[in-house]
Motif scaffolding. Structure first.
Motif, PDB file in Angstrom:
ATOM      1  N   GLU A  93       0.832  -1.210   0.000  1.00 19.71           N
ATOM      2  CA  GLU A  93       0.000   0.000   0.000  1.00 19.71           C
ATOM      3  C   GLU A  93       0.860   1.251   0.000  1.00 19.71           C
ATOM      4  O   GLU A  93       0.507   2.259  -0.616  1.00 19.71           O
ATOM      5  N   SER A 112       2.215   1.795  -3.514  1.00 24.63           N
ATOM      6  CA  SER A 112       1.176   2.126  -4.501  1.00 24.63           C
ATOM      7  C   SER A 112       0.382   3.378  -4.128  1.00 24.63           C
ATOM      8  O   SER A 112      -0.628   3.683  -4.771  1.00 24.63           O
ATOM      9  N   ARG A 172      -3.347   2.384  -3.112  1.00 24.07           N
ATOM     10  CA  ARG A 172      -4.254   1.830  -4.119  1.00 24.07           C
ATOM     11  C   ARG A 172      -5.294   0.927  -3.466  1.00 24.07           C
ATOM     12  O   ARG A 172      -4.995   0.148  -2.563  1.00 24.07           O
ATOM     13  N   ASP A 173      -6.534   1.068  -3.918  1.00 24.01           N
ATOM     14  CA  ASP A 173      -7.683   0.278  -3.476  1.00 24.01           C
ATOM     15  C   ASP A 173      -8.203   0.687  -2.088  1.00 24.01           C
ATOM     16  O   ASP A 173      -9.169   0.093  -1.599  1.00 24.01           O
ATOM     17  N   TRP A 209      -2.227  10.369  -1.181  1.00 23.74           N
ATOM     18  CA  TRP A 209      -3.007   9.143  -1.352  1.00 23.74           C
ATOM     19  C   TRP A 209      -3.546   9.100  -2.784  1.00 23.74           C
ATOM     20  O   TRP A 209      -4.743   8.921  -3.020  1.00 23.74           O
ATOM     21  N   ARG A 210      -2.633   9.237  -3.734  1.00 22.76           N
ATOM     22  CA  ARG A 210      -3.035   9.477  -5.129  1.00 22.76           C
ATOM     23  C   ARG A 210      -3.752   8.302  -5.787  1.00 22.76           C
ATOM     24  O   ARG A 210      -4.449   8.488  -6.779  1.00 22.76           O
ATOM     25  N   GLN A 211      -3.579   7.103  -5.255  1.00 19.19           N
ATOM     26  CA  GLN A 211      -4.256   5.944  -5.838  1.00 19.19           C
ATOM     27  C   GLN A 211      -5.496   5.532  -5.040  1.00 19.19           C
ATOM     28  O   GLN A 211      -6.127   4.532  -5.361  1.00 19.19           O
ATOM     29  N   SER A 212      -5.819   6.292  -4.013  1.00 20.50           N
ATOM     30  CA  SER A 212      -6.996   5.965  -3.199  1.00 20.50           C
ATOM     31  C   SER A 212      -8.241   6.648  -3.756  1.00 20.50           C
ATOM     32  O   SER A 212      -8.157   7.661  -4.452  1.00 20.50           O
ATOM     33  N   GLU A 213      -9.362   6.093  -3.410  1.00 16.80           N
ATOM     34  CA  GLU A 213     -10.643   6.685  -3.810  1.00 16.80           C
ATOM     35  C   GLU A 213     -11.106   7.632  -2.715  1.00 16.80           C
ATOM     36  O   GLU A 213     -11.240   7.230  -1.547  1.00 16.80           O
TER      37      GLU A 213
END
Length: 281
Positions: A103, A106, A109-110, A155-159
Motif C-alpha cells: 500500500e 502504490s 491503491r484500493d 493518497w493518489r491511488q486511493s478513492e
C-alpha cells in the motif's frame, strides 16, 4: 468546540508575541484587533480558559524552558512501556496501524477514504480516514482546494469521497473537552517510511502539557545526533494534534517550525499549558 473566532484569537496571539516584552494591556490588545476590552476578554477566555494576561506567560521563552526542564524524563518514562503501548491524549487512547509495504508503494491503491472540512478551536481542518483509521488531519492554510490537492498527492491511488457526517464524529472526539470519557481508541492509519513511523509513534508518548527537544526525541528512538532527520520527520507528520508534533521545541526553548504555522503551534501549546497549569486569574 466550534471556534469561528480563531482568526481573531490568532491575531491577538501574534500581537502578544510581537510585544511580549512590553506586557501589553488588555485595552491595547483589544484595540489592535478592533474589539472592546470587555468583548475581547470574554472571547479570549471562552477560547483559552484563562485571561489574556495569564495566557501571555505561556508564550515566553522562559516558560518554554521551564516546560523543557519539567519534561526531561518524560520520554524515558514513556518508553519504559515501549512504543507499542497506547498513546494517550487526555483520556483519549490512540491505536496505530501502518499501511502495508504494498500500500505504501502504490500510494494507497484500493483504499477508500472519506473526508470532510470542520471548524476546530485552532481554525478549519480537513480530516480524512478509512475504515481502518484516520490517515490525515491538517489545518486549512491556503484554501480548501489546496488542502484536497495535498491530500490527493499523498493518497493518489486511493478513492476519495466527501462524508462530513462521518468525519464530524471523529473531529468531535478529537477536540472534545478533557473531562469527556472516550469509549474506544481512535485508530490512526499511517503511511510513511520506517524512520518516520518510529518518530511519529514516539511523538504519541509526549503527554499534554509536556514538551521535548528534537535531540531528546532522536535519542529516545535510538538515533542520537539525528536531530535534523528527526526534525524532517516531525515536519511531515500527517495528523495534527493527535500526533503531537507541536510538542517538540528547540534546545534553547525556541518554538521551532510547524507545518501549519508558528502562531498556531504557539496557540496549541499555550492552550494546553493553560489546561494543565490552570491558576485562578
Amino acid at each position: 468546540m466550534d471556534h469561528p473566532d480563531y482568526q481573531h484569537i490568532a491575531q491577538a496571539i501574534r500581537f502578544l508575541e510581537d510585544h511580549v516584552s512590553e506586557q501589553p494591556s488588555l485595552e491595547t490588545v483589544a484595540a489592535h484587533i478592533g474589539f472592546s476590552p470587555f468583548h475581547f476578554q470574554r472571547l479570549f477566555k471562552s477560547w483559552a480558559g484563562v485571561s489574556p494576561k495569564r495566557f501571555l506567560q505561556y508564550l515566553t521563552v522562559e516558560h518554554a524552558k521551564q516546560m523543557l526542564r519539567a519534561s526531561e524524563s518524560v520520554l524515558e518514562t514513556a518508553f519504559e512501556v515501549g512504543l507499542s503501548g497506547p498513546g494517550r491524549l487526555h483520556d483519549l487512547f490512540v491505536s496505530v496501524e501502518a499501511v502495508t509495504p504494498g500500500e505504501y508503494k502504490s500510494f494507497g491503491r484500493d483504499l477508500q477514504l472519506f473526508y470532510g472540512f470542520h471548524s476546530t478551536p485552532f481554525g478549519d481542518c480537513l480530516l480524512a480516514a478509512s475504515t481502518r483509521g484516520i490517515c490525515a488531519l491538517s489545518f486549512v492554510e491556503d484554501g480548501r482546494r489546496q488542502a484536497i490537492e495535498e491530500l490527493r498527492s499523498e493518497w493518489r491511488q486511493s478513492e476519495l469521497a466527501e462524508d462530513t457526517e462521518r468525519t464530524g464524529l471523529l473531529v468531535d472526539r478529537i477536540f472534545a473537552t478533557p473531562d469527556r470519557e472516550q469509549d474506544e481508541p481512535l485508530r490512526l492509519l499511517l503511511k510513511g517510511t520506517n524512520f518516520q513511523l518510529k518518530v511519529w509513534e514516539a511523538l504519541l508518548k509526549i503527554p499534554e502539557g509536556r514538551v521535548v527537544t528534537y535531540g531528546a526525541l532522536a535519542e529516545a528512538i535510538g538515533h542520537p545526533g539525528a536531530q535534523r532527520a528527526v526534525g524532517t520527520a516531525v515536519g511531515h507528520n500527517p495528523i495534527a494534534c493527535l500526533i503531537p508534533c507541536h510538542r517538540v521545541l528547540r534546545t534553547d526553548g525556541g518554538i521551532g517550525g510547524y507545518r501549519w504555522g508558528i502562531t498556531r503551534k504557539r496557540a496549541i501549546l499555550a492552550r494546553e499549558a493553560a489546561n494543565n497549569l490552570r491558576i485562578p486569574d
